[in-house]
Design a protein around this motif. Structure first.
Motif, PDB file in Angstrom:
ATOM      1  N   SER A 191     -61.392  -2.258  53.136  1.00 11.47           N
ATOM      2  CA  SER A 191     -61.924  -2.248  51.764  1.00 11.47           C
ATOM      3  C   SER A 191     -62.878  -1.071  51.686  1.00 11.47           C
ATOM      4  CB  SER A 191     -62.694  -3.540  51.472  1.00 11.47           C
ATOM      5  OG  SER A 191     -61.791  -4.575  51.223  1.00 11.47           O
ATOM      6  N   LYS A 222     -58.232  -0.756  50.012  1.00 14.41           N
ATOM      7  CA  LYS A 222     -58.473  -1.618  48.846  1.00 14.41           C
ATOM      8  C   LYS A 222     -59.791  -1.208  48.211  1.00 14.41           C
ATOM      9  CE  LYS A 222     -57.998  -4.577  52.082  1.00 14.41           C
ATOM     10  NZ  LYS A 222     -58.310  -5.759  52.895  1.00 14.41           N
ATOM     11  N   ASP A 223     -59.890  -1.385  46.898  1.00 10.89           N
ATOM     12  CA  ASP A 223     -61.112  -0.936  46.223  1.00 10.89           C
ATOM     13  C   ASP A 223     -61.403  -1.816  45.011  1.00 10.89           C
ATOM     14  OD1 ASP A 223     -63.312   0.548  45.536  1.00 10.89           O
ATOM     15  OD2 ASP A 223     -62.205   2.322  44.899  1.00 10.89           O
ATOM     16  N   GLY A 224     -61.489  -3.147  45.224  1.00  3.80           N
ATOM     17  CA  GLY A 224     -61.767  -4.071  44.122  1.00  3.80           C
ATOM     18  C   GLY A 224     -60.747  -3.879  43.008  1.00  3.80           C
ATOM     19  N   PRO A 225     -61.217  -3.800  41.752  1.00  3.44           N
ATOM     20  CA  PRO A 225     -60.272  -3.639  40.635  1.00  3.44           C
ATOM     21  C   PRO A 225     -59.676  -2.230  40.532  1.00  3.44           C
ATOM     22  CG  PRO A 225     -62.533  -3.840  39.833  1.00  3.44           C
ATOM     23  CD  PRO A 225     -62.598  -3.992  41.318  1.00  3.44           C
ATOM     24  N   ILE A 242     -54.008  -5.246  39.026  1.00  6.96           N
ATOM     25  CA  ILE A 242     -53.681  -5.975  37.793  1.00  6.96           C
ATOM     26  C   ILE A 242     -54.987  -6.198  37.025  1.00  6.96           C
ATOM     27  CG2 ILE A 242     -52.678  -8.125  36.886  1.00  6.96           C
ATOM     28  CD1 ILE A 242     -50.675  -6.521  38.637  1.00  6.96           C
ATOM     29  N   VAL A 244     -57.562  -8.152  35.108  1.00  9.08           N
ATOM     30  CA  VAL A 244     -57.887  -9.581  35.013  1.00  9.08           C
ATOM     31  C   VAL A 244     -59.040  -9.733  34.021  1.00  9.08           C
ATOM     32  CG1 VAL A 244     -58.846 -11.524  36.316  1.00  9.08           C
ATOM     33  CG2 VAL A 244     -57.106 -10.072  37.365  1.00  9.08           C
ATOM     34  N   VAL A 247     -62.723 -12.992  35.879  1.00 12.33           N
ATOM     35  CA  VAL A 247     -62.756 -13.135  37.333  1.00 12.33           C
ATOM     36  C   VAL A 247     -63.556 -14.396  37.661  1.00 12.33           C
ATOM     37  CG1 VAL A 247     -63.599 -12.107  39.472  1.00 12.33           C
ATOM     38  CG2 VAL A 247     -62.496 -10.668  37.756  1.00 12.33           C
ATOM     39  N   THR A 250     -64.115 -13.907  43.659  1.00 17.55           N
ATOM     40  CA  THR A 250     -63.428 -12.851  44.425  1.00 17.55           C
ATOM     41  C   THR A 250     -63.360 -13.171  45.922  1.00 17.55           C
ATOM     42  OG1 THR A 250     -65.480 -11.624  44.680  1.00 17.55           O
ATOM     43  CG2 THR A 250     -64.075 -10.995  42.833  1.00 17.55           C
ATOM     44  N   ALA A 253     -60.185 -12.375  48.210  1.00 11.93           N
ATOM     45  CA  ALA A 253     -59.191 -11.557  47.493  1.00 11.93           C
ATOM     46  C   ALA A 253     -58.574 -10.516  48.431  1.00 11.93           C
ATOM     47  CB  ALA A 253     -59.819 -10.872  46.292  1.00 11.93           C
ATOM     48  N   GLY A 254     -59.427  -9.904  49.253  1.00 13.29           N
ATOM     49  CA  GLY A 254     -58.928  -8.900  50.194  1.00 13.29           C
ATOM     50  C   GLY A 254     -58.002  -9.534  51.232  1.00 13.29           C
ATOM     51  N   PHE A 257     -54.716 -10.270  49.605  1.00 14.86           N
ATOM     52  CA  PHE A 257     -54.013  -8.983  49.524  1.00 14.86           C
ATOM     53  C   PHE A 257     -53.325  -8.703  50.863  1.00 14.86           C
ATOM     54  CE2 PHE A 257     -53.440  -4.484  49.912  1.00 14.86           C
ATOM     55  CZ  PHE A 257     -53.259  -3.973  48.636  1.00 14.86           C
ATOM     56  N   HIS A 279     -51.378  -6.710  45.020  1.00 20.74           N
ATOM     57  CA  HIS A 279     -52.305  -6.737  43.882  1.00 20.74           C
ATOM     58  C   HIS A 279     -52.036  -7.951  42.986  1.00 20.74           C
ATOM     59  CE1 HIS A 279     -54.617  -3.103  44.209  1.00 20.74           C
ATOM     60  NE2 HIS A 279     -53.619  -2.278  44.038  1.00 20.74           N
ATOM     61  N   ALA A 282     -53.465 -10.887  44.774  1.00 23.34           N
ATOM     62  CA  ALA A 282     -54.936 -10.838  44.772  1.00 23.34           C
ATOM     63  C   ALA A 282     -55.480 -11.141  43.371  1.00 23.34           C
ATOM     64  CB  ALA A 282     -55.412  -9.468  45.257  1.00 23.34           C
ATOM     65  N   VAL A 286     -58.355 -13.906  42.571  1.00 22.15           N
ATOM     66  CA  VAL A 286     -59.668 -13.756  41.914  1.00 22.15           C
ATOM     67  C   VAL A 286     -59.809 -14.671  40.697  1.00 22.15           C
ATOM     68  CG1 VAL A 286     -59.980 -11.361  42.708  1.00 22.15           C
ATOM     69  CG2 VAL A 286     -59.085 -11.767  40.406  1.00 22.15           C
TER      70      VAL A 286
HETATM   71  P1  ADP Z   1     -62.535  -7.565  49.598  1.00 22.09           P
HETATM   72  O1  ADP Z   1     -62.382  -8.926  48.976  1.00 22.09           O
HETATM   73  O2  ADP Z   1     -61.992  -7.514  50.990  1.00 22.09           O
HETATM   74  O3  ADP Z   1     -63.890  -6.954  49.451  1.00 22.09           O
HETATM   75  P2  ADP Z   1     -61.671  -5.917  47.405  1.00 22.09           P
HETATM   76  O4  ADP Z   1     -62.871  -6.308  46.626  1.00 22.09           O
HETATM   77  O5  ADP Z   1     -61.437  -4.464  47.584  1.00 22.09           O
HETATM   78  O6  ADP Z   1     -61.541  -6.619  48.820  1.00 22.09           O
HETATM   79  O7  ADP Z   1     -60.431  -6.538  46.639  1.00 22.09           O
HETATM   80  C1  ADP Z   1     -59.197  -6.787  47.244  1.00 22.09           C
HETATM   81  C2  ADP Z   1     -58.114  -6.832  46.205  1.00 22.09           C
HETATM   82  O8  ADP Z   1     -58.382  -7.883  45.263  1.00 22.09           O
HETATM   83  C3  ADP Z   1     -58.004  -5.581  45.344  1.00 22.09           C
HETATM   84  O9  ADP Z   1     -57.219  -4.584  45.974  1.00 22.09           O
HETATM   85  C4  ADP Z   1     -57.363  -6.126  44.092  1.00 22.09           C
HETATM   86  O10 ADP Z   1     -55.972  -6.315  44.291  1.00 22.09           O
HETATM   87  C5  ADP Z   1     -57.991  -7.504  43.969  1.00 22.09           C
HETATM   88  N1  ADP Z   1     -59.169  -7.504  43.102  1.00 22.09           N
HETATM   89  C6  ADP Z   1     -60.466  -7.541  43.467  1.00 22.09           C
HETATM   90  N2  ADP Z   1     -61.273  -7.561  42.391  1.00 22.09           N
HETATM   91  C7  ADP Z   1     -60.464  -7.535  41.315  1.00 22.09           C
HETATM   92  C8  ADP Z   1     -60.666  -7.542  39.882  1.00 22.09           C
HETATM   93  N3  ADP Z   1     -61.887  -7.559  39.352  1.00 22.09           N
HETATM   94  N4  ADP Z   1     -59.579  -7.504  39.082  1.00 22.09           N
HETATM   95  C9  ADP Z   1     -58.327  -7.480  39.603  1.00 22.09           C
HETATM   96  N5  ADP Z   1     -58.060  -7.486  40.915  1.00 22.09           N
HETATM   97  C10 ADP Z   1     -59.106  -7.505  41.763  1.00 22.09           C
END
Ligand code: ADP
Length: 304
Positions: A191, A222-225, A242, A244, A247, A250, A253-254, A257, A279, A282, A286
């Motif tokens: 991430s 991965k980078d959240g949304p 995608i 969303v 939320v 979260t 979620a990673g 994924f 995605h 994930a 979320v």
């Molecule tokens: P981690 O939970 O490991 O910190 P991330 O925050 O990068 O990982 O999120 C993992 C995956 O979850 C993302 O690549 C995306 O598919 C999904 N995701 C996270 N936050 C959102 C969001 N706000 N809207 C849509 N998808 C999300």
């Protein structure tokens, strides 16, 4: 077959009515769960860990068994018990308290023979920076040798660095160990926020470059949304997530994924297509409370 190696803990979470309820989660377990839910029945997903022999370990084992995972590599340690964490929910913000030092899983890599047999027959082996952080140095070294040997025998080694500062003795140790293990990984699923914290990366490209330079041939940042950066075999693609609207949680979620990504890869999807599928999964994660994806996630996606 995918083998995931790590720790599944008991969770105590607000039930919504002022009481608390038990749950079960842990990064590698959440990913194994997702992979199980999204893979054909004949494609086994094994979870390798160590638990105690007390009633709460029995309860955890029963829960894991209900998921359909292969639990032949779960060992029982009569001298220890499972790790535990509690969640406090205040104004929608979750805070965590952990009791996990000295848990049975911290001894999961004590026996090199058991580690080796847990990896036998696997075409993919997933572990994480949390798996590494909870192990003593000897355990990490045993795991390193077992994974290197599995890699030599054709198993794809997959690492989610999942940096959690409080689990490591120092950031220097975390950097050194994560770098050492990345060198034997075929695929890394970081991430971006974790990598920025630990390595000071200023862009997902910089994260992908760092792992590629270590010899990793498949990196998904991965980078959240924000879009995930997929770098493999000289290709680079940003795969959008995608959208969303609401939320809910979260957590995990990673991990969802990762599990979805690996399920899609083992069914033949190329990395960018596997990331698009991941995605979708994930996004369901979320919008769902808790760290484990719903059992009907696959139906929800195919019926969209
Ligand atoms: P981690 O939970 O490991 O910190 P991330 O925050 O990068 O990982 O999120 C993992 C995956 O979850 C993302 O690549 C995306 O598919 C999904 N995701 C996270 N936050 C959102 C969001 N706000 N809207 C849509 N998808 C999300």
């Amino acid at each position: 077959m995918l083998v995931a190696i790590g720790e599944c803990m008991v969770e105590i979470a607000p039930a919504g009515d002022g009481n608390y309820k038990f749950g079960y989660a842990g990064d590698t377990f959440n990913a194994a769960w997702a992979c199980r839910m999204l893979s054909p029945a004949d494609d086994a997903v094994r979870y390798a860990t160590a638990i105690g022999t007390d009633w709460i370990s029995d309860q955890l084992l029963e829960f894991m068994a209900g998921s359909g995972l292969d639990l032949s590599s779960v060992t029982r340690n009569p001298a220890r018990s499972v790790g535990l964490y509690a969640i406090k929910l205040e104004d929608g913000e979750r805070s965590f308290a952990y009791w996990r030092s000295g848990s049975a899983a911290t001894a999961l890599a004590d026996d090199p023979g058991l580690l080796e047999s847990s990896l036998r027959g696997a075409n993919q082996a997933l572990f994480s920076g949390i798996t590494l952080a909870i192990l003593p140095q000897d355990g990490r070294d045993n795991l390193y040798r077992a994974l290197s040997k599995a890699r030599d025998n054709g198993t794809r080694i997959i690492l989610d660095p999942n940096y959690r500062a409080r689990l490591w003795p120092s950031a220097d140790t975390a950097r050194a160990e994560l770098t050492r293990f990345s060198r034997i990984a075929n695929c890394v699923l970081p991430s971006f926020s974790d990598e920025a914290d630990l390595f000071g990366d200023t862009s997902p490209e910089m994260t992908a470059d760092r792992f590629t330079d270590l010899g990793v041939d498949e990196v998904i940042v991965k980078d959240g949304p924000a879009p995930a950066l997929c770098a493999w075999d000289g290709h680079r693609a940003f795969v959008p997530s995608i959208t969303v609207d609401t939320v809910v949680d979260t957590t995990g979620a990673g991990d969802a994924f990762n599990g979805a990504y690996l399920a899609a890869r083992s069914q033949g999807a190329v990395p960018s297509a596997a990331a698009a599928f991941a995605h979708e999964v994930a996004a369901i994660s979320v919008q769902t409370r808790g760290a484990l994806i719903p059992r009907d996630t696959r139906q929800r996606i195919t019926s969209q």
